[in-house]
Design a protein around this motif. Structure first.
Motif, PDB file in Angstrom:
ATOM      1  N   TYR A  33      70.105  26.496  32.496  1.00  8.91           N
ATOM      2  CA  TYR A  33      70.269  25.807  31.221  1.00  8.91           C
ATOM      3  C   TYR A  33      70.068  26.769  30.060  1.00  8.91           C
ATOM      4  CZ  TYR A  33      69.224  22.171  34.601  1.00  8.91           C
ATOM      5  OH  TYR A  33      69.221  21.383  35.706  1.00  8.91           O
ATOM      6  N   ARG A  34      70.544  26.335  28.887  1.00  6.93           N
ATOM      7  CA  ARG A  34      70.365  27.119  27.668  1.00  6.93           C
ATOM      8  C   ARG A  34      69.824  26.195  26.581  1.00  6.93           C
ATOM      9  NH1 ARG A  34      72.480  31.975  26.135  1.00  6.93           N
ATOM     10  NH2 ARG A  34      73.962  31.928  27.838  1.00  6.93           N
ATOM     11  N   CYS A  35      68.799  26.641  25.904  1.00  5.04           N
ATOM     12  CA  CYS A  35      68.210  25.861  24.804  1.00  5.04           C
ATOM     13  C   CYS A  35      69.240  25.742  23.690  1.00  5.04           C
ATOM     14  CB  CYS A  35      66.946  26.545  24.294  1.00  5.04           C
ATOM     15  SG  CYS A  35      66.220  25.721  22.860  1.00  5.04           S
ATOM     16  N   PRO A  36      69.524  24.526  23.220  1.00  2.00           N
ATOM     17  CA  PRO A  36      70.530  24.371  22.164  1.00  2.00           C
ATOM     18  C   PRO A  36      70.077  24.945  20.821  1.00  2.00           C
ATOM     19  CG  PRO A  36      69.511  22.264  22.685  1.00  2.00           C
ATOM     20  CD  PRO A  36      68.994  23.257  23.682  1.00  2.00           C
ATOM     21  N   ALA A  37      68.786  25.063  20.616  1.00  5.00           N
ATOM     22  CA  ALA A  37      68.279  25.539  19.329  1.00  5.00           C
ATOM     23  C   ALA A  37      68.203  27.061  19.244  1.00  5.00           C
ATOM     24  CB  ALA A  37      66.909  24.935  19.056  1.00  5.00           C
ATOM     25  N   CYS A  38      67.622  27.705  20.263  1.00  4.09           N
ATOM     26  CA  CYS A  38      67.399  29.154  20.178  1.00  4.09           C
ATOM     27  C   CYS A  38      68.214  29.949  21.192  1.00  4.09           C
ATOM     28  CB  CYS A  38      65.923  29.465  20.342  1.00  4.09           C
ATOM     29  SG  CYS A  38      65.305  29.201  22.016  1.00  4.09           S
ATOM     30  N   LYS A  39      68.907  29.264  22.090  1.00  6.85           N
ATOM     31  CA  LYS A  39      69.833  29.880  23.058  1.00  6.85           C
ATOM     32  C   LYS A  39      69.160  30.629  24.201  1.00  6.85           C
ATOM     33  CE  LYS A  39      73.174  28.516  20.388  1.00  6.85           C
ATOM     34  NZ  LYS A  39      73.384  27.108  20.396  1.00  6.85           N
ATOM     35  N   ILE A  40      67.829  30.530  24.366  1.00  8.42           N
ATOM     36  CA  ILE A  40      67.220  31.182  25.525  1.00  8.42           C
ATOM     37  C   ILE A  40      67.645  30.431  26.775  1.00  8.42           C
ATOM     38  CG2 ILE A  40      65.211  31.945  24.192  1.00  8.42           C
ATOM     39  CD1 ILE A  40      63.910  29.849  26.546  1.00  8.42           C
ATOM     40  N   ARG A  41      67.556  31.115  27.910  1.00 10.73           N
ATOM     41  CA  ARG A  41      67.948  30.480  29.175  1.00 10.73           C
ATOM     42  C   ARG A  41      66.690  30.112  29.942  1.00 10.73           C
ATOM     43  NH1 ARG A  41      73.078  30.365  30.487  1.00 10.73           N
ATOM     44  NH2 ARG A  41      72.685  30.597  32.700  1.00 10.73           N
ATOM     45  N   TYR A  42      66.717  28.909  30.577  1.00 13.89           N
ATOM     46  CA  TYR A  42      65.574  28.436  31.355  1.00 13.89           C
ATOM     47  C   TYR A  42      66.076  27.742  32.612  1.00 13.89           C
ATOM     48  CZ  TYR A  42      66.664  24.066  28.940  1.00 13.89           C
ATOM     49  OH  TYR A  42      67.307  22.961  28.438  1.00 13.89           O
ATOM     50  N   CYS A  43      65.162  27.508  33.566  1.00 11.51           N
ATOM     51  CA  CYS A  43      65.592  27.049  34.886  1.00 11.51           C
ATOM     52  C   CYS A  43      65.313  25.578  35.177  1.00 11.51           C
ATOM     53  CB  CYS A  43      64.941  27.893  35.975  1.00 11.51           C
ATOM     54  SG  CYS A  43      63.143  27.724  36.076  1.00 11.51           S
ATOM     55  N   SER A  44      64.396  24.951  34.447  1.00  8.58           N
ATOM     56  CA  SER A  44      63.994  23.610  34.848  1.00  8.58           C
ATOM     57  C   SER A  44      63.465  22.810  33.663  1.00  8.58           C
ATOM     58  CB  SER A  44      62.901  23.690  35.915  1.00  8.58           C
ATOM     59  OG  SER A  44      61.736  24.257  35.339  1.00  8.58           O
ATOM     60  N   LEU A  45      63.254  21.533  33.908  1.00 11.24           N
ATOM     61  CA  LEU A  45      62.678  20.660  32.881  1.00 11.24           C
ATOM     62  C   LEU A  45      61.265  21.114  32.530  1.00 11.24           C
ATOM     63  CD1 LEU A  45      62.844  18.152  31.111  1.00 11.24           C
ATOM     64  CD2 LEU A  45      62.112  16.794  33.073  1.00 11.24           C
ATOM     65  N   ASP A  46      60.491  21.530  33.521  1.00  6.75           N
ATOM     66  CA  ASP A  46      59.136  22.017  33.246  1.00  6.75           C
ATOM     67  C   ASP A  46      59.158  23.212  32.302  1.00  6.75           C
ATOM     68  OD1 ASP A  46      57.889  20.085  34.791  1.00  6.75           O
ATOM     69  OD2 ASP A  46      57.874  21.343  36.599  1.00  6.75           O
ATOM     70  N   CYS A  47      60.084  24.135  32.558  1.00  7.47           N
ATOM     71  CA  CYS A  47      60.186  25.310  31.683  1.00  7.47           C
ATOM     72  C   CYS A  47      60.645  24.902  30.288  1.00  7.47           C
ATOM     73  CB  CYS A  47      61.127  26.356  32.282  1.00  7.47           C
ATOM     74  SG  CYS A  47      60.359  27.264  33.641  1.00  7.47           S
ATOM     75  N   TYR A  48      61.565  23.967  30.200  1.00  5.43           N
ATOM     76  CA  TYR A  48      61.998  23.496  28.885  1.00  5.43           C
ATOM     77  C   TYR A  48      60.830  22.883  28.132  1.00  5.43           C
ATOM     78  CZ  TYR A  48      64.004  20.793  25.148  1.00  5.43           C
ATOM     79  OH  TYR A  48      64.268  20.260  23.924  1.00  5.43           O
ATOM     80  N   LYS A  49      60.030  22.065  28.799  1.00  3.80           N
ATOM     81  CA  LYS A  49      58.875  21.432  28.146  1.00  3.80           C
ATOM     82  C   LYS A  49      57.883  22.489  27.658  1.00  3.80           C
ATOM     83  CE  LYS A  49      59.093  16.981  30.484  1.00  3.80           C
ATOM     84  NZ  LYS A  49      58.484  16.098  31.481  1.00  3.80           N
ATOM     85  N   ARG A  50      57.671  23.525  28.458  1.00  7.21           N
ATOM     86  CA  ARG A  50      56.767  24.599  28.036  1.00  7.21           C
ATOM     87  C   ARG A  50      57.361  25.363  26.850  1.00  7.21           C
ATOM     88  NH1 ARG A  50      55.842  27.430  33.576  1.00  7.21           N
ATOM     89  NH2 ARG A  50      55.977  29.268  32.239  1.00  7.21           N
ATOM     90  N   HIS A  51      58.664  25.559  26.869  1.00  5.48           N
ATOM     91  CA  HIS A  51      59.336  26.337  25.833  1.00  5.48           C
ATOM     92  C   HIS A  51      59.444  25.599  24.494  1.00  5.48           C
ATOM     93  CE1 HIS A  51      62.451  28.327  23.542  1.00  5.48           C
ATOM     94  NE2 HIS A  51      63.181  27.226  23.602  1.00  5.48           N
ATOM     95  N   LYS A  52      59.675  24.304  24.509  1.00 10.38           N
ATOM     96  CA  LYS A  52      60.026  23.594  23.266  1.00 10.38           C
ATOM     97  C   LYS A  52      58.935  23.651  22.203  1.00 10.38           C
ATOM     98  CE  LYS A  52      58.673  18.902  24.427  1.00 10.38           C
ATOM     99  NZ  LYS A  52      59.064  17.538  24.462  1.00 10.38           N
ATOM    100  N   ASP A  53      57.689  23.824  22.600  1.00  8.57           N
ATOM    101  CA  ASP A  53      56.609  23.905  21.620  1.00  8.57           C
ATOM    102  C   ASP A  53      56.629  25.215  20.834  1.00  8.57           C
ATOM    103  OD1 ASP A  53      55.657  21.398  22.349  1.00  8.57           O
ATOM    104  OD2 ASP A  53      54.371  22.225  23.926  1.00  8.57           O
ATOM    105  N   THR A  54      57.221  26.243  21.414  1.00  7.15           N
ATOM    106  CA  THR A  54      57.261  27.545  20.750  1.00  7.15           C
ATOM    107  C   THR A  54      58.678  27.956  20.353  1.00  7.15           C
ATOM    108  OG1 THR A  54      57.431  28.656  22.884  1.00  7.15           O
ATOM    109  CG2 THR A  54      55.208  28.352  21.972  1.00  7.15           C
ATOM    110  N   CYS A  55      59.619  27.063  20.490  1.00 11.36           N
ATOM    111  CA  CYS A  55      61.025  27.361  20.208  1.00 11.36           C
ATOM    112  C   CYS A  55      61.227  27.762  18.749  1.00 11.36           C
ATOM    113  CB  CYS A  55      61.885  26.138  20.533  1.00 11.36           C
ATOM    114  SG  CYS A  55      63.640  26.407  20.233  1.00 11.36           S
ATOM    115  N   LEU A  56      61.945  28.839  18.556  1.00 11.65           N
ATOM    116  CA  LEU A  56      62.313  29.295  17.216  1.00 11.65           C
ATOM    117  C   LEU A  56      63.837  29.242  17.113  1.00 11.65           C
ATOM    118  CD1 LEU A  56      59.957  32.381  16.988  1.00 11.65           C
ATOM    119  CD2 LEU A  56      59.642  30.157  15.899  1.00 11.65           C
TER     120      LEU A  56
END
Length: 147
Positions: A14-37
């Motif tokens: 997957y790719r974050c729609p806001a910052c375009k980083i790539r992640y593998c799972s919902l857990d990683c997305y949840k961890r990432h979204k708090d620090t997303c730039l």
């Protein structure tokens, strides 16, 4: 081989729609979204769609290809859709929201639209959208004039 930007363990799907980083799972997305730039887009002279739909981070131009220019609806008319209480009321229906999500995620948008047009609720929604946009095209100043 590329690894997940968050956990550095799995292949990203997957790719974050806001910052375009790539992640593998919902857990990683949840961890990432708090620090997303979010990635800043270059400034443009054109008004952006997010001014009308503040929760989204896309512009009208992102949705259209050059060959679609003749079918383009001016941003001012699209903004009327966001101001319509009737449309907001329709969008409270979870079935309609699910139909819209299924169209958005479909591989064949044409087939998804044909299937959705068999649903009276979707037909009501699409007719209302067209009515708002077309009434503005005829010179009405508000989408509420026809209610």
């Amino acid at each position: 081989m590329q690894l997940c930007t968050v956990c550095s363990e799995q292949t990203p799907k997957y790719r974050c729609p806001a910052c375009k980083i790539r992640y593998c799972s919902l857990d990683c997305y949840k961890r990432h979204k708090d620090t997303c730039l979010p990635v800043e887009k270059p400034a443009s002279n054109q008004p952006k769609a997010e001014e009308a739909f503040s929760s989204d981070s896309w512009s009208v131009d992102d949705l259209l290809h050059e060959e679609d220019i003749i079918d383009r609806v001016p941003l001012q008319r699209l903004q009327l859709l966001g101001q319509s209480k009737e449309l907001r009321d329709l969008l409270c229906n979870p079935h309609l929201r699910q139909l819209l999500r299924s169209i958005d995620s479909a591989d064949s948008k044409d087939d998804a639209m044909k299937a959705a047009m068999q649903e009276p609720l979707f037909v009501e929604f699409s007719d209302r959208c067209l009515k708002i946009v077309e009434n503005e095209a005829k010179g009405l100043t508000s989408c509420e004039d026809d209610l």
